[in-house]
Design a protein around this motif. Structure first.
Motif, PDB file in Angstrom:
ATOM      1  N   GLN A  35       5.188  -2.802  -7.210  1.00 50.44           N
ATOM      2  CA  GLN A  35       5.342  -3.875  -6.303  1.00 50.44           C
ATOM      3  C   GLN A  35       5.282  -5.205  -7.335  1.00 50.44           C
ATOM      4  O   GLN A  35       5.912  -6.221  -7.261  1.00 50.44           O
ATOM      5  CB  GLN A  35       4.333  -4.120  -5.287  1.00 50.44           C
ATOM      6  N   ALA A  36       4.419  -5.210  -8.160  1.00 49.52           N
ATOM      7  CA  ALA A  36       3.968  -6.430  -8.884  1.00 49.52           C
ATOM      8  C   ALA A  36       5.108  -6.560 -10.085  1.00 49.52           C
ATOM      9  O   ALA A  36       5.601  -7.494 -10.347  1.00 49.52           O
ATOM     10  CB  ALA A  36       2.707  -6.274  -9.948  1.00 49.52           C
ATOM     11  N   GLN A  37       5.758  -5.651 -10.454  1.00 47.54           N
ATOM     12  CA  GLN A  37       6.878  -5.577 -11.406  1.00 47.54           C
ATOM     13  C   GLN A  37       7.954  -6.115 -10.760  1.00 47.54           C
ATOM     14  O   GLN A  37       8.866  -6.876 -11.198  1.00 47.54           O
ATOM     15  CB  GLN A  37       7.214  -4.123 -12.004  1.00 47.54           C
ATOM     16  N   ARG A  38       7.970  -5.684  -9.461  1.00 47.16           N
ATOM     17  CA  ARG A  38       9.213  -6.391  -8.670  1.00 47.16           C
ATOM     18  C   ARG A  38       9.193  -7.869  -8.535  1.00 47.16           C
ATOM     19  O   ARG A  38      10.018  -8.736  -8.374  1.00 47.16           O
ATOM     20  CB  ARG A  38       9.738  -5.811  -7.301  1.00 47.16           C
ATOM     21  N   GLU A  39       7.646  -8.429  -8.359  1.00 46.37           N
ATOM     22  CA  GLU A  39       7.666  -9.667  -7.971  1.00 46.37           C
ATOM     23  C   GLU A  39       7.872 -10.444  -9.431  1.00 46.37           C
ATOM     24  O   GLU A  39       8.394 -11.619  -9.198  1.00 46.37           O
ATOM     25  CB  GLU A  39       6.014 -10.001  -7.427  1.00 46.37           C
ATOM     26  N   ILE A  40       7.489  -9.876 -10.536  1.00 45.76           N
ATOM     27  CA  ILE A  40       7.636 -10.791 -11.518  1.00 45.76           C
ATOM     28  C   ILE A  40       9.059 -10.745 -12.093  1.00 45.76           C
ATOM     29  O   ILE A  40       9.487 -11.997 -12.605  1.00 45.76           O
ATOM     30  CB  ILE A  40       6.998  -9.600 -12.822  1.00 45.76           C
ATOM     31  N   SER A  41       9.858  -9.829 -11.840  1.00 38.59           N
ATOM     32  CA  SER A  41      11.180  -9.898 -11.878  1.00 38.59           C
ATOM     33  C   SER A  41      11.761 -10.883 -10.809  1.00 38.59           C
ATOM     34  O   SER A  41      12.594 -11.890 -11.365  1.00 38.59           O
ATOM     35  CB  SER A  41      11.937  -8.763 -11.626  1.00 38.59           C
ATOM     36  N   SER A  42      11.463 -10.942  -9.772  1.00 36.08           N
ATOM     37  CA  SER A  42      12.071 -12.243  -9.035  1.00 36.08           C
ATOM     38  C   SER A  42      11.589 -13.551  -9.395  1.00 36.08           C
ATOM     39  O   SER A  42      12.273 -14.459  -9.102  1.00 36.08           O
ATOM     40  CB  SER A  42      11.537 -11.768  -7.435  1.00 36.08           C
ATOM     41  N   TYR A  43      10.255 -13.654  -9.673  1.00 35.24           N
ATOM     42  CA  TYR A  43       9.640 -14.900 -10.207  1.00 35.24           C
ATOM     43  C   TYR A  43      10.401 -15.694 -11.335  1.00 35.24           C
ATOM     44  O   TYR A  43      10.905 -16.676 -11.445  1.00 35.24           O
ATOM     45  CB  TYR A  43       8.312 -14.821 -10.517  1.00 35.24           C
ATOM     46  N   LYS A  81       8.636 -24.828  -8.988  1.00 39.23           N
ATOM     47  CA  LYS A  81       8.396 -24.103 -10.293  1.00 39.23           C
ATOM     48  C   LYS A  81       7.109 -24.066 -10.612  1.00 39.23           C
ATOM     49  O   LYS A  81       6.776 -22.750 -11.358  1.00 39.23           O
ATOM     50  CB  LYS A  81       9.380 -24.889 -11.227  1.00 39.23           C
ATOM     51  N   LEU A  82       6.334 -24.764 -10.501  1.00 40.81           N
ATOM     52  CA  LEU A  82       4.938 -24.754 -10.966  1.00 40.81           C
ATOM     53  C   LEU A  82       4.045 -23.545 -10.060  1.00 40.81           C
ATOM     54  O   LEU A  82       3.468 -22.788 -10.484  1.00 40.81           O
ATOM     55  CB  LEU A  82       4.174 -26.090 -10.738  1.00 40.81           C
ATOM     56  N   MET A  83       4.340 -23.754  -8.896  1.00 45.55           N
ATOM     57  CA  MET A  83       4.044 -22.582  -8.050  1.00 45.55           C
ATOM     58  C   MET A  83       4.211 -21.170  -8.558  1.00 45.55           C
ATOM     59  O   MET A  83       3.752 -20.208  -8.324  1.00 45.55           O
ATOM     60  CB  MET A  83       4.399 -22.812  -6.552  1.00 45.55           C
ATOM     61  N   LEU A  84       5.497 -21.004  -8.707  1.00 49.52           N
ATOM     62  CA  LEU A  84       6.304 -19.731  -9.071  1.00 49.52           C
ATOM     63  C   LEU A  84       5.700 -19.234 -10.573  1.00 49.52           C
ATOM     64  O   LEU A  84       5.479 -18.116 -10.683  1.00 49.52           O
ATOM     65  CB  LEU A  84       7.861 -19.717  -9.441  1.00 49.52           C
ATOM     66  N   GLU A  85       5.589 -20.298 -11.149  1.00 49.87           N
ATOM     67  CA  GLU A  85       5.023 -19.701 -12.848  1.00 49.87           C
ATOM     68  C   GLU A  85       3.265 -19.421 -12.482  1.00 49.87           C
ATOM     69  O   GLU A  85       2.959 -18.264 -12.933  1.00 49.87           O
ATOM     70  CB  GLU A  85       4.950 -20.959 -13.713  1.00 49.87           C
ATOM     71  N   VAL A  86       2.633 -19.965 -11.719  1.00 49.18           N
ATOM     72  CA  VAL A  86       1.398 -19.225 -11.426  1.00 49.18           C
ATOM     73  C   VAL A  86       1.418 -18.028 -10.786  1.00 49.18           C
ATOM     74  O   VAL A  86       0.758 -17.126 -11.248  1.00 49.18           O
ATOM     75  CB  VAL A  86       0.595 -20.489 -10.364  1.00 49.18           C
ATOM     76  N   SER A  87       2.223 -17.985  -9.772  1.00 48.04           N
ATOM     77  CA  SER A  87       2.300 -16.524  -9.177  1.00 48.04           C
ATOM     78  C   SER A  87       2.903 -15.505 -10.322  1.00 48.04           C
ATOM     79  O   SER A  87       2.319 -14.291 -10.146  1.00 48.04           O
ATOM     80  CB  SER A  87       3.368 -16.368  -8.075  1.00 48.04           C
ATOM     81  N   ARG A  88       3.610 -15.957 -10.936  1.00 50.52           N
ATOM     82  CA  ARG A  88       4.280 -14.870 -11.829  1.00 50.52           C
ATOM     83  C   ARG A  88       3.173 -14.569 -12.970  1.00 50.52           C
ATOM     84  O   ARG A  88       2.960 -13.262 -13.328  1.00 50.52           O
ATOM     85  CB  ARG A  88       5.501 -15.534 -12.711  1.00 50.52           C
ATOM     86  N   ASP A  89       2.274 -15.374 -13.310  1.00 53.29           N
ATOM     87  CA  ASP A  89       1.257 -15.224 -14.334  1.00 53.29           C
ATOM     88  C   ASP A  89       0.211 -14.398 -13.674  1.00 53.29           C
ATOM     89  O   ASP A  89      -0.275 -13.391 -14.263  1.00 53.29           O
ATOM     90  CB  ASP A  89       0.783 -16.509 -14.904  1.00 53.29           C
ATOM     91  N   LEU A  90       0.044 -14.604 -12.492  1.00 51.41           N
ATOM     92  CA  LEU A  90      -0.944 -13.575 -11.742  1.00 51.41           C
ATOM     93  C   LEU A  90      -0.397 -12.176 -11.611  1.00 51.41           C
ATOM     94  O   LEU A  90      -1.297 -11.403 -11.912  1.00 51.41           O
ATOM     95  CB  LEU A  90      -1.192 -14.319 -10.210  1.00 51.41           C
ATOM     96  N   GLY A  99      13.404 -14.823 -12.563  1.00 48.30           N
ATOM     97  CA  GLY A  99      14.945 -15.079 -11.961  1.00 48.30           C
ATOM     98  C   GLY A  99      14.898 -16.758 -11.187  1.00 48.30           C
ATOM     99  O   GLY A  99      15.647 -17.287 -11.465  1.00 48.30           O
ATOM    100  N   THR A 100      14.004 -16.757 -10.372  1.00 47.00           N
ATOM    101  CA  THR A 100      13.841 -17.892  -9.544  1.00 47.00           C
ATOM    102  C   THR A 100      13.539 -19.224 -10.708  1.00 47.00           C
ATOM    103  O   THR A 100      14.164 -20.442 -10.427  1.00 47.00           O
ATOM    104  CB  THR A 100      12.625 -17.947  -8.537  1.00 47.00           C
ATOM    105  N   ILE A 101      12.454 -18.956 -11.542  1.00 48.05           N
ATOM    106  CA  ILE A 101      11.976 -19.975 -12.432  1.00 48.05           C
ATOM    107  C   ILE A 101      13.348 -20.393 -13.433  1.00 48.05           C
ATOM    108  O   ILE A 101      13.418 -21.546 -13.614  1.00 48.05           O
ATOM    109  CB  ILE A 101      11.101 -19.566 -13.266  1.00 48.05           C
ATOM    110  N   LYS A 102      13.971 -19.615 -13.769  1.00 42.04           N
ATOM    111  CA  LYS A 102      15.228 -19.576 -14.658  1.00 42.04           C
ATOM    112  C   LYS A 102      16.261 -20.457 -13.937  1.00 42.04           C
ATOM    113  O   LYS A 102      16.874 -21.366 -14.391  1.00 42.04           O
ATOM    114  CB  LYS A 102      15.775 -18.343 -15.024  1.00 42.04           C
ATOM    115  N   LYS A 103      16.479 -20.229 -12.575  1.00 40.89           N
ATOM    116  CA  LYS A 103      17.513 -21.071 -11.804  1.00 40.89           C
ATOM    117  C   LYS A 103      17.139 -22.436 -11.563  1.00 40.89           C
ATOM    118  O   LYS A 103      17.555 -23.415 -11.836  1.00 40.89           O
ATOM    119  CB  LYS A 103      17.643 -20.487 -10.585  1.00 40.89           C
ATOM    120  N   ILE A 104      15.634 -22.636 -11.689  1.00 40.06           N
ATOM    121  CA  ILE A 104      15.401 -24.104 -11.398  1.00 40.06           C
ATOM    122  C   ILE A 104      15.437 -24.627 -12.606  1.00 40.06           C
ATOM    123  O   ILE A 104      15.781 -25.994 -12.983  1.00 40.06           O
ATOM    124  CB  ILE A 104      13.671 -24.190 -11.060  1.00 40.06           C
ATOM    125  N   ASP A 105      15.141 -24.071 -13.998  1.00 39.63           N
ATOM    126  CA  ASP A 105      15.028 -24.578 -15.173  1.00 39.63           C
ATOM    127  C   ASP A 105      16.341 -24.916 -15.634  1.00 39.63           C
ATOM    128  O   ASP A 105      16.910 -26.237 -16.002  1.00 39.63           O
ATOM    129  CB  ASP A 105      14.680 -23.753 -16.365  1.00 39.63           C
TER     130      ASP A 105
END
Length: 715
Positions: free
Chosen positions: A267-275, A365-374, A277-283
């Motif tokens: 589940q964590a690996q799936r979340e990292i992948s989704s995070y 983006k900031l929220m996604l980065e925190v969740s990805r790191d977690l 992708g989302t951050i990349k689109k925001i950047d």
């Protein structure tokens, strides 16, 4: 062989069949008239084999036991017949006669010859043997003498067995024991002693066997119990040594935890992948100038966010290590809310580019980065926990194999123990109720049995009569002698022209034809006439008849003379030629004037000497043959002359056993008949002569059976 002939043989020996059984009956009467009366006593033993009320505690009450009932009864009866038990009865009988004033039987000479010391010694030996259930030795001189004492009183094992018998009463549960003797008290005593000794012997034997079985099972049960305890202790020590409480539950718990951690990791690996992708689109929505501006504006707020993130990482490690404890989940949620408020504050404080309105994207983006790191950090913690759980699980595998081996050994030992325990309990229970034999009916003196004397006398007569019939049948069956004309025809396969009855005394043919004689003589005359008629039918105008036989003294001479006289009675000119040089009976009886040696010799003087009134031509006897007198042609010419003078020429030839002497005469005969004496047999060497007669074919007229039974029907 015909049955009628056998009955005729029995009738012929009817006197023998009457006299022998009569003598046997008389002898049997004198033999059995002094026989003592017989007394039979009986007793009954209940076995309990088929008594269901005595099998209530048996473990197996199925119908399979019914198959062995007959075998059990047979075994009991055979045990009762043991020599050991019969000897016990013998000892009791002889001890009774030695110790009691009135013995069961009349004392024998050996019994009466014993003095007081011998009686005392015999009592001691018999008592000792009885207590020990031992047999007397035939190799010990003293004990062999006591054996002789038993035999003299007919108390020995063999004598007792003859009058003792036992059997099962039909399909009942009882065995009956019988004994027959001349004394009612003796019969009852023998039966009661035998039953008592049998029950005691069987009880002792069964009890001993059951005790041995119980002791053996008890010992085996202790061994199996000790083996089971040893295996159980070994398993316990192994678990204590390796810290194993419940291996199965431990392995199941670790395996479940591994499955949970694997699910969380995926589940964590799936979340990292989704995070990512989302951050990349925001950047991608920001140009480089805007990103620099934002990073420069919010740098002073990042330190607080980093501190909150570190706290969140620590709680996440504890949460994962604790197996996702719900209590730690509350702390994690509190830090997460704090971190979210700090990020919101950052988004409120920074100065955005007035040319760009992307406030929400920056916040997101900031929220996604925190969740990805977690999520990334939680994967490391989950992987470490998975490694620890796999290591623990791998350590349990050899423990599991060893524990299963111990459990398998314990299971086998437990089954063996329980099986022996069941057998021990069953055997112990059955041994308490196993003795089922009991004497329910005691033998008592009874009245004498019905006398069998008349039956024995009658059986003696019947047996002797049957024996005589069997002997006569054996004689009849193995008798190959020819008694009747039909037997002669069957044995030789040659025809028969007649037979003659036996005539005793001298045969006076002149008186036979002149006056009436007894029946035998009248029958003989009638049979001669019958033969004469048959010969005339065979000759059919021919005149020379040859009479021969297989051996000497068959009756050729009587037949030849009788036929000659018979033909003379019908006014025939008859010439009787005595051609038997070895035994010239006719020549010696009649004393003829013309002889064969003179007439058939090639001498002209003999021709005039022969007269037509001559009836008999004899011979001088000696070792000579017809063809030695003259040659065949001359003899044939002489026979032609005789045919001119006589109506019938009868030649008595030597027997065929003389070989060519008889056959030379038969060369000149138109027909040949052979005489065979009744009650004679055809030997092997005579079969060649019979074959010779068969070779004559039409020249052989047939047999004449001589000396037959005059009472038989004529053929």
């Amino acid at each position: 062989m015909e049955l009628g002939n056998f009955f005729k043989l029995l009738w012929k020996h009817k006197n023998l069949l009457i006299i022998i059984p009569l003598v046997t009956i008389i002898v049997s009467f004198f033999l059995v008239k002094n026989l003592a009366d017989k007394y039979i006593s009986s007793a009954q033993i209940a076995t309990g084999i088929i008594d269901e009320s005595r099998h209530l505690l048996d473990a197996d009450q199925s119908g399979a036991k019914e198959q062995s009932i007959a075998h059990e009864f047979s075994n009991l009866i055979e045990i009762m017949k043991l020599k050991t038990l019969i000897n016990q009865v013998s000892y009791q009988l002889i001890l009774h006669d030695l110790q009691q004033p009135v013995p069961f039987r009349q004392p024998s000479k050996l019994f009466l010859s014993m003095n007081d010391a011998a009686r005392k010694h015999a009592i001691e030996v018999f008592t000792d043997k009885f207590k020990k259930r031992e047999s007397l030795s035939y190799y010990n001189k003293d004990e062999n003498g006591l054996n002789e004492l038993l035999r003299s009183m007919k108390y020995d094992e063999r004598s007792l067995r003859k009058a003792m018998y036992m059997n099962r009463d039909e399909d009942s549960d009882f065995i009956s024991v019988y004994y027959e003797s001349e004394n009612p008290q003796l019969s009852a005593f023998v039966v009661n002693v035998l039953c008592k000794e049998f029950i005691d012997y069987y009880t002792h034997t069964v009890k001993q066997n059951e005790t041995d079985a119980v002791n053996y099972l008890s010992k085996l049960l202790d061994e199996k119990r000790n083996a089971l305890n040893t295996k159980t202790n070994q398993l316990q020590q192994y678990k204590i040594k390796n810290g194993i409480l419940n291996l199965e539950e431990q392995s199941r718990s670790i395996f479940n935890q591994i499955m949970v951690f694997n699910d969380r990791k995926q589940q964590a690996q799936r979340e990292i992948s989704s995070y990512d992708g989302t951050i990349k689109k925001i950047d991608d929505k920001f140009d480089p100038k805007q990103r620099k501006y934002i990073e420069a504006s919010v740098s002073k707020f990042n330190q607080d966010i980093v501190n909150s993130q570190d706290q969140l990482h620590l709680l996440t490690d504890k949460y994962v290590s604790s197996g996702f404890n719900p209590k730690l989940k509350l702390s994690i949620d509190s830090i997460s809310n704090k971190l979210a408020s700090q990020i919101n504050e950052t988004s409120d404080k920074y100065i955005t580019n007035p040319l760009t309105g992307k406030d929400d994207l920056v916040k997101q983006k900031l929220m996604l980065e925190v969740s990805r790191d977690l999520a990334k950090y939680s994967i490391r913690a989950i992987s470490n926990s998975l490694n620890d759980l796999n290591a623990k699980f791998n350590r349990l595998v050899p423990f599991d194999a060893t524990v299963k081996t111990f459990n398998f050994d314990i299971d086998i030992a437990s089954r063996e123990y329980l099986d022996i325990l069941n057998r021990y309990n069953q055997t112990n229970l059955q041994s308490t109720f196993s003795i089922k034999l009991r004497q329910i009916e005691t033998a008592t003196p009874d009245t004498a049995e019905p006398s069998k004397k008349m039956l024995l006398i009658f059986l003696g007569g019947v047996v002797s009569f049957v024996f005589c019939v069997i002997v006569l049948f054996g004689i009849f069956f193995f008798d190959d002698n020819i008694k009747e004309p039909g037997d002669l025809v069957k044995r030789t396969q040659l025809p028969l022209i007649g037979h003659l009855n036996t005539v005793t005394g001298s045969l006076d043919l002149k008186k036979l034809w002149d006056v009436e004689h007894r029946d035998k003589m009248k029958l003989f005359k009638e049979l001669i006439r019958s033969i004469r008629f048959e010969i005339d039918q065979e000759l059919r105008g021919e005149k020379v008849l040859g009479i021969t036989s297989l051996g000497d003294h068959e009756g050729k001479t009587v037949l030849a003379i009788s036929l000659a006289y018979s033909y003379s009675m019908i006014n025939k000119k008859v010439l009787l030629i005595d051609g038997n040089f070895n035994n010239p009976t006719i020549s010696n009886t009649v004393q003829p004037k013309v002889f064969i040696e003179d007439y058939f010799k090639n001498n002209p003087d003999n021709y005039e000497a022969f007269s037509a009134s001559t009836n008999v031509m004899g011979n001088h006897g000696g070792d000579v043959t017809l063809l030695e007198v003259s040659d065949e042609n001359f003899i044939r010419s002489r026979f032609n002359e005789l045919k001119m003078k006589y109506d019938i020429i009868i030649i008595e030839t030597p027997p065929l056993s003389s070989l060519n002497k008889s056959k030379e005469w038969l060369l000149f005969a138109n027909k040949t008949i052979a005489v065979f004496e009744a009650n004679g047999d055809i030997s092997k060497w005579q079969k060649d002569d019979i074959n010779y007669l068969k070779s004559l074919e039409g020249k052989f007229a047939g047999w004449v059976l001589n000396k037959t039974d005059p009472k038989k029907d004529r053929f």
